[in-house]
Structures are given as structure tokens and as C-alpha cells.
Design a protein around this motif. Structure first.
Motif, mmCIF file in Angstrom:
data_model
loop_
_atom_site.group_PDB
_atom_site.id
_atom_site.type_symbol
_atom_site.label_atom_id
_atom_site.label_comp_id
_atom_site.label_asym_id
_atom_site.label_seq_id
_atom_site.Cartn_x
_atom_site.Cartn_y
_atom_site.Cartn_z
ATOM 1 N N THR A 15 89.175 84.682 55.596
ATOM 2 C CA THR A 15 90.936 84.157 56.537
ATOM 3 C C THR A 15 92.295 84.300 55.754
ATOM 4 N N THR A 16 92.152 84.436 54.784
ATOM 5 C CA THR A 16 93.698 84.846 54.083
ATOM 6 C C THR A 16 93.980 86.723 54.550
ATOM 7 N N LEU A 17 92.868 87.271 54.790
ATOM 8 C CA LEU A 17 93.171 88.334 55.388
ATOM 9 C C LEU A 17 93.797 87.842 56.983
ATOM 10 N N LEU A 18 92.892 87.307 57.737
ATOM 11 C CA LEU A 18 93.385 86.735 58.821
ATOM 12 C C LEU A 18 94.931 86.614 58.667
ATOM 13 N N ILE A 19 95.197 85.711 58.551
ATOM 14 C CA ILE A 19 96.624 85.395 58.279
ATOM 15 C C ILE A 19 97.875 86.324 57.843
ATOM 16 N N LEU A 20 96.845 86.972 56.775
ATOM 17 C CA LEU A 20 97.908 88.143 57.053
ATOM 18 C C LEU A 20 98.688 88.762 58.130
ATOM 19 N N ILE A 21 97.577 89.339 58.507
ATOM 20 C CA ILE A 21 97.515 90.481 59.105
ATOM 21 C C ILE A 21 97.800 90.248 61.281
ATOM 22 N N ALA A 22 97.742 88.289 61.262
ATOM 23 C CA ALA A 22 97.346 88.360 62.746
ATOM 24 C C ALA A 22 99.126 88.984 63.172
ATOM 25 N N PRO A 23 100.364 87.664 62.571
ATOM 26 C CA PRO A 23 101.677 88.740 62.979
ATOM 27 C C PRO A 23 102.267 89.824 62.937
ATOM 28 N N ILE A 24 100.991 90.685 62.450
ATOM 29 C CA ILE A 24 101.802 92.745 62.159
ATOM 30 C C ILE A 24 100.939 93.036 63.515
ATOM 31 N N LEU A 25 99.533 92.443 63.699
ATOM 32 C CA LEU A 25 98.750 93.124 64.759
ATOM 33 C C LEU A 25 99.201 92.654 65.749
ATOM 34 N N SER A 26 100.051 91.364 65.751
ATOM 35 C CA SER A 26 100.673 90.831 67.362
ATOM 36 C C SER A 26 102.054 91.215 67.842
ATOM 37 N N ILE A 27 102.366 91.538 67.026
ATOM 38 C CA ILE A 27 103.624 92.625 67.213
ATOM 39 C C ILE A 27 103.559 93.954 67.752
ATOM 40 N N GLY A 28 102.771 94.782 67.131
ATOM 41 C CA GLY A 28 102.399 95.913 67.536
ATOM 42 C C GLY A 28 101.456 95.936 69.133
ATOM 43 N N LEU A 29 100.954 94.677 69.313
ATOM 44 C CA LEU A 29 100.725 94.568 70.305
ATOM 45 C C LEU A 29 101.121 94.268 71.576
ATOM 46 N N PHE A 30 102.191 93.107 71.286
ATOM 47 C CA PHE A 30 103.275 93.340 71.971
ATOM 48 C C PHE A 30 104.216 94.532 72.312
ATOM 49 N N ILE A 31 104.516 95.157 71.085
ATOM 50 C CA ILE A 31 105.309 96.203 71.711
ATOM 51 C C ILE A 31 104.742 96.983 72.539
ATOM 52 N N GLY A 32 102.977 96.901 71.948
ATOM 53 C CA GLY A 32 102.763 98.494 72.803
ATOM 54 C C GLY A 32 102.152 98.128 74.423
ATOM 55 N N LEU A 33 102.396 96.820 74.931
ATOM 56 C CA LEU A 33 101.771 96.395 75.978
ATOM 57 C C LEU A 33 103.280 96.344 77.109
ATOM 58 N N THR A 34 104.159 96.113 75.920
ATOM 59 C CA THR A 34 105.256 96.589 76.405
ATOM 60 C C THR A 34 106.002 97.726 77.252
ATOM 61 N N ILE A 35 105.639 98.754 76.274
ATOM 62 C CA ILE A 35 105.764 100.327 76.449
ATOM 63 C C ILE A 35 105.005 100.235 77.504
ATOM 64 N N ALA A 36 104.006 100.533 77.630
ATOM 65 C CA ALA A 36 102.844 100.906 78.701
ATOM 66 C C ALA A 36 103.245 100.497 79.920
ATOM 67 N N PHE A 37 104.243 98.856 80.115
ATOM 68 C CA PHE A 37 104.022 98.496 81.345
ATOM 69 C C PHE A 37 105.081 99.181 81.620
ATOM 70 N N PHE A 38 106.374 99.602 80.782
ATOM 71 C CA PHE A 38 107.423 100.489 81.454
ATOM 72 C C PHE A 38 107.045 102.287 81.341
ATOM 73 N N GLN A 39 105.564 102.709 80.873
ATOM 74 C CA GLN A 39 105.611 103.718 80.971
ATOM 75 C C GLN A 39 104.753 103.170 82.371
ATOM 76 N N ALA A 40 104.395 103.363 82.922
ATOM 77 C CA ALA A 40 103.704 102.194 83.852
ATOM 78 C C ALA A 40 104.516 102.311 85.439
ATOM 79 N N VAL A 41 105.574 101.766 85.271
ATOM 80 C CA VAL A 41 106.718 100.864 86.087
ATOM 81 C C VAL A 41 107.495 102.817 85.856
#
Length: 88
Positions: A15-41
Motif C-alpha cells: 500500500t505504501t509503495l502504491l501511494i509513493l509511485i502513483a503521483p510519479i507514474l501519473s506525471i510520466g503518463l500525462f507527459i507521455g500522452l501529451t507528447i504522443a498527441f503532439f507528435q500525432a498531430v
């Protein structure tokens, strides 16, 4: 330590591991999806364009979240130490 005690410690650690990694993974996911969208456009297929912003965002997120992560890990260690002292 009995079997249920070990499972409780493992559940607390996961549970502690999930609490620790969730914000960092979501930052990476959001940036990755934003850049992928930018590259597709724009139809830009530069490989380094995906890595550099993600690395910068994840490292800045780690720096920003470090106090919270330290408190979470300290709390986990205190709970484990309390179980060791109470059990021994």
C-alpha cells in the motif's frame, strides 16, 4: 511472527509503495500522452522528443514529492519497528 502478521506487513508495504509511485507514474503518463498527441498531430517522429520532457517532469515531480515520500517511508518503518518490538 505468524503468517497473518507477515501478510499484514506485506500488505502495508505494498500500500505504501502504491501511494509513493502513483503521483510519479501519473506525471510520466500525462507527459507521455501529451507528447504522443503532439507528435500525432504534427507528424514529428523524433524519439528524443519523448524522453527529455518525461525525464525532466519525473525528476521535478520526485523533487517536489520527496518530503511526502520520506514521511510515508518513515511511517512504514515506524509501524514495522512497533511490530518487531511488540512481537519480541
Amino acid at each position: 511472527m505468524t503468517g497473518p502478521d507477515v501478510l499484514d506487513v506485506a500488505r502495508d508495504a505494498m500500500t505504501t509503495l502504491l501511494i509513493l509511485i502513483a503521483p510519479i507514474l501519473s506525471i510520466g503518463l500525462f507527459i507521455g500522452l501529451t507528447i504522443a498527441f503532439f507528435q500525432a498531430v504534427t507528424q514529428i517522429n523524433e524519439m528524443t522528443l519523448t524522453f527529455v520532457p518525461k525525464i525532466i517532469a519525473v525528476f521535478s515531480g520526485l523533487l517536489f514529492m520527496m518530503p511526502m515520500m520520506g514521511r510515508q517511508l518513515g511511517g512504514l518503518m515506524e509501524r514495522i519497528a512497533d511490530r518487531i518490538i511488540a512481537g519480541g
